[in-house]
Design an enzyme around this catalytic site. Structure first.
Site, short mmCIF file in Angstrom:
data_model
loop_
_atom_site.label_atom_id
_atom_site.label_comp_id
_atom_site.label_asym_id
_atom_site.label_seq_id
_atom_site.Cartn_x
_atom_site.Cartn_y
_atom_site.Cartn_z
N CYS A 182 14.00 10.96 6.67
CA CYS A 182 13.83 10.58 8.08
C CYS A 182 15.14 10.68 8.85
O CYS A 182 15.15 10.99 10.03
CB CYS A 182 13.28 9.16 8.15
SG CYS A 182 14.30 7.96 7.29
N GLU A 221 9.80 16.45 14.96
CA GLU A 221 10.24 16.20 13.58
C GLU A 221 9.47 17.14 12.66
O GLU A 221 8.25 17.04 12.55
CB GLU A 221 9.97 14.75 13.18
CG GLU A 221 10.49 14.46 11.77
CD GLU A 221 10.11 13.09 11.23
OE1 GLU A 221 8.93 12.70 11.36
OE2 GLU A 221 11.00 12.42 10.68
N LYS A 258 0.88 -1.18 0.00
CA LYS A 258 0.00 0.00 0.00
C LYS A 258 0.91 1.22 0.00
O LYS A 258 1.45 1.61 1.02
CB LYS A 258 -0.86 0.00 1.26
CG LYS A 258 -2.23 0.64 1.11
CD LYS A 258 -2.22 2.10 0.70
CE LYS A 258 -1.93 3.04 1.86
NZ LYS A 258 -1.72 4.45 1.45
N GLU A 299 9.37 1.55 10.96
CA GLU A 299 10.50 2.46 10.66
C GLU A 299 9.91 3.86 10.68
O GLU A 299 9.15 4.23 9.78
CB GLU A 299 11.07 2.17 9.26
CG GLU A 299 11.46 0.72 9.01
CD GLU A 299 12.85 0.37 9.50
OE1 GLU A 299 13.48 1.22 10.16
OE2 GLU A 299 13.30 -0.76 9.24
P1 NAD Z 1 2.41 8.74 7.22
O1 NAD Z 1 2.53 8.05 8.54
O2 NAD Z 1 1.47 9.86 7.08
O3 NAD Z 1 2.00 7.68 6.08
C1 NAD Z 1 2.77 6.56 5.77
C2 NAD Z 1 1.90 5.51 5.12
O4 NAD Z 1 0.93 5.08 6.05
C3 NAD Z 1 1.12 6.00 3.89
O5 NAD Z 1 1.11 4.98 2.92
C4 NAD Z 1 -0.26 6.22 4.44
O6 NAD Z 1 -1.27 6.10 3.47
C5 NAD Z 1 -0.36 5.10 5.45
N1 NAD Z 1 -1.34 5.30 6.52
C6 NAD Z 1 -1.79 6.47 7.03
N2 NAD Z 1 -2.69 6.22 8.01
C7 NAD Z 1 -2.82 4.89 8.11
C8 NAD Z 1 -3.58 4.03 8.94
N3 NAD Z 1 -4.40 4.49 9.87
N4 NAD Z 1 -3.43 2.70 8.79
C9 NAD Z 1 -2.59 2.19 7.87
N5 NAD Z 1 -1.84 2.97 7.04
C10 NAD Z 1 -1.96 4.29 7.17
O7 NAD Z 1 3.89 9.14 6.85
P2 NAD Z 1 4.36 10.00 5.59
O8 NAD Z 1 3.96 11.41 5.82
O9 NAD Z 1 3.96 9.31 4.35
O10 NAD Z 1 5.95 9.88 5.70
C11 NAD Z 1 6.74 10.72 6.46
C12 NAD Z 1 7.14 10.04 7.76
O11 NAD Z 1 7.81 8.82 7.48
C13 NAD Z 1 8.13 10.87 8.55
O12 NAD Z 1 7.81 10.80 9.92
C14 NAD Z 1 9.46 10.18 8.27
O13 NAD Z 1 10.45 10.38 9.24
C15 NAD Z 1 9.03 8.75 8.20
N6 NAD Z 1 10.02 7.96 7.47
C16 NAD Z 1 10.76 7.04 8.16
C17 NAD Z 1 11.72 6.30 7.51
C18 NAD Z 1 12.55 5.27 8.23
O14 NAD Z 1 13.15 4.45 7.55
N7 NAD Z 1 12.63 5.28 9.55
C19 NAD Z 1 11.93 6.50 6.14
C20 NAD Z 1 11.16 7.45 5.47
C21 NAD Z 1 10.20 8.17 6.14
#
Ligand code: NAD
Length: 503
Positions: free
Chosen positions: A290, A388, A182, A257
């Site tokens: 991240c 963040e 997804k 992650e």
């Molecule tokens: P997000 O949490 O908003 O969304 C991530 C994913 O989760 C998307 O596909 C979204 O559709 C899905 N999602 C949202 N709500 C959900 C739910 N209730 N149930 C299941 N899935 C759901 O994050 P984002 O804004 O897409 O990404 C940015 C974040 O990701 C930042 O906090 C960043 O630090 C983190 N990040 C971490 C890493 C790592 O490897 N640690 C790498 C890249 C990004």
């Protein structure tokens, strides 16, 4: 409409379930915008409970045959996917740049080659590394195996969409699982292209499924499904909490992650040019990384020199259209995200923090471009120093003592990465050993090897992926005990016998 033409590339925007393109049961779609100019570039199928159900059912149906496929054959198919990625590298790069606004030059030379490498690495690792020598217990042989777990739900973010998705897809498939991916609703396109590439490579139907949609709808329905054996999620801490609650109800194992607010420490004995060049890199991908070291800690005695060089180098960065090879900083992903970033910045200004650089949108460029921003005179407990931001926003602190900076660096809810620059090797070892982080870089940044564990301490994550750690997560690790030939005595291997021996 099922096929969108994005930057000259045709992308089928429907779900990919059981080897077929399907629309949502209710035919719902959502609009996908390019952050470059805000234009609607595609209408994407908007999945929900029905699509989650169908995709998990397809993955369950495909699982027995895929799990039973010889590792060498699975590895061959993963290499064929890598070949497909390499063949369509330019298309993937331009579609990803158009969809998420990250630089075309990094997609061409870093990210997309790495996508192919994700498949090659886990294919080879499967064949060459996975195994554990058998061992004996009173003549009985213990055999450890890594059995595929079943259907894995993989949820990825928008900041490095295909790279982060395939970092999960490749090991999950290599291990013999079937998957439902997804992707983020803000960058859904390359996941669709991956489905085409996997099909062309010969991956059997149902082994890889892609459900498009909004997180709270499609993502939540997938995580809540009882047929799912693993959930691997990369994204933000608030979303992770929802996912963890939902997965807990089914006791589904999770890999998380998450975000960070990593310290970037520069000692006075560091190679200053190197440290400054790396510090400026924290603005890469418009700060939407991240791992970014967004808390700069610079030793007091070199503070002025560091700041002068940092500002000079940052001002030389070219902000603009990410499709231009000469661009250094592109746009933010989405108006909502830009408003969130700007909210942090404006509140920090109101609280009295000093702006050394930037501090607002790039008015000349308009759109979603935000000026690289540097704050100082910041209360270490304030929002801007602890939360963040996920934009091109850094805060500068100074220190005089090693103990002081270690304590300050570790005083964070996060623990994803830590970066330190020093010319003293012993100090590098001493300080890195004390930093709380999943990855510590000393005198470098962003050097990643897929054999290494990757993940975050504290709220930056749960679990580790990479190398063996990925296989440990995506498998049920099983121990099988074989009795020696002719063994008959029921008491010999018993707990009673063991405790007799331990006595
Ligand atoms: P997000 O949490 O908003 O969304 C991530 C994913 O989760 C998307 O596909 C979204 O559709 C899905 N999602 C949202 N709500 C959900 C739910 N209730 N149930 C299941 N899935 C759901 O994050 P984002 O804004 O897409 O990404 C940015 C974040 O990701 C930042 O906090 C960043 O630090 C983190 N990040 C971490 C890493 C790592 O490897 N640690 C790498 C890249 C990004």
């Amino acid at each position: 409409m099922s096929v969108a033409v994005v930057a000259g590339v045709g992308v089928d925007t429907r779900h990919w379930i059981g080897g077929r393109r399907v629309e949502s049961a209710d035919a719902a779609v959502f609009a996908d915008h390019s952050p470059i100019d805000g234009a609607v570039i595609a209408q994407i199928s908007r999945g929900g409970a029905a699509e989650a159900e169908a995709a998990v059912a397809a993955a369950e149906a495909a699982f027995p045959a895929w799990a039973a496929t010889a590792p060498a054959e699975r590895a061959r198919l993963l290499h064929a996917i890598a070949d497909g990625v390499e063949k369509r590298l330019e298309e993937l790069a331009i579609v990803e740049t158009t969809d998420n606004g990250a630089l075309i030059r990094s997609h061409r030379r870093g990210v997309m080659p790495r996508v192919a490498h994700n498949f090659r690495f886990f294919a080879d690792y499967l064949v060459s590394q996975l195994g554990h020598p058998d061992f004996e217990t009173r003549g009985h042989t213990n055999h450890v195996s890594w059995d595929p777990a079943g259907v894995c739900v993989l949820i990825s973010p928008w900041n490095a969409p295909l790279m982060l998705a395939t970092w999960k897809v490749a090991p999950a498939l290599a291990a013999g699982n079937t998957v439902v991916l997804k992707p983020s609703e803000w960058s859904p396109l390359t996941a669709s292209l991956l489905a085409d590439i996997a099909a062309e490579a010969g991956l059997p139907p149902g082994v890889l499924n892609v459900v498009q949609g909004i997180g709270e709808e499609a993502g939540a329905a997938l995580v809540a499904h009882l047929g799912v054996r693993r959930v691997s999620f990369t994204g933000s801490v608030p979303t992770a909490r929802h996912i963890a609650r939902s997965a807990a109800a089914n006791l589904t194992p999770l890999s998380l992650e998450l975000g960070g607010k990593s310290p970037f420490i520069v000692f006075a004995d560091a190679d200053l040019d190197l440290a400054v060049a790396n510090a400026v890199e924290q603005y890469d991908n418009a700060g939407q990384v991240c791992l970014s070291g967004t808390r700069l800690y610079v030793e007091e005695s070199i503070r002025d020199e560091f700041v002068a060089r940092f500002i000079e180098r940052t001002k030389a960065l070219r902000q603009g259209d990410p499709r231009d090879e000469a661009t250094d900083i592109g746009p933010s992903i989405h108006p909502e995200h830009l408003a969130r970033v700007d909210g942090f910045v404006q509140r920090a200004k109101q609280s009295g923090a000093t702006v050394l650089l930037g501090g607002g949108p790039n008015e000349e460029l308009g759109g979603l471009y935000y000026r690289p921003t540097l704050f100082t005179d910041v209360d270490p407990r304030s929002e801007i120093a602890t939360a963040e931001v996920f934009g091109p926003v850094l805060v500068l602190h100074t220190f005089t003592e090693e103990d002081e900076v270690v304590a300050a660096a570790n005083d964070s809810a996060f623990g994803l990465a830590a970066i330190l620059f020093t010319g003293d090797r012993q100090r590098a070892q001493r300080v890195s050993a004390r930093l709380v982080a999943g990855t510590v870089w000393t005198n470098c940044f962003f050097v990643r090897d897929l054999r290494a564990p990757f993940g975050g301490a504290r709220q930056s994550g749960v679990g580790r992926e990479g190398g063996t750690w990925s296989f440990d997560f995506y498998c049920e690790v099983k121990n099988t005990v074989f009795a020696p030939a002719g063994w008959r005595d029921g008491r010999e291997g018993s707990v009673e016998a063991q405790s007799r021996e331990e006595d």
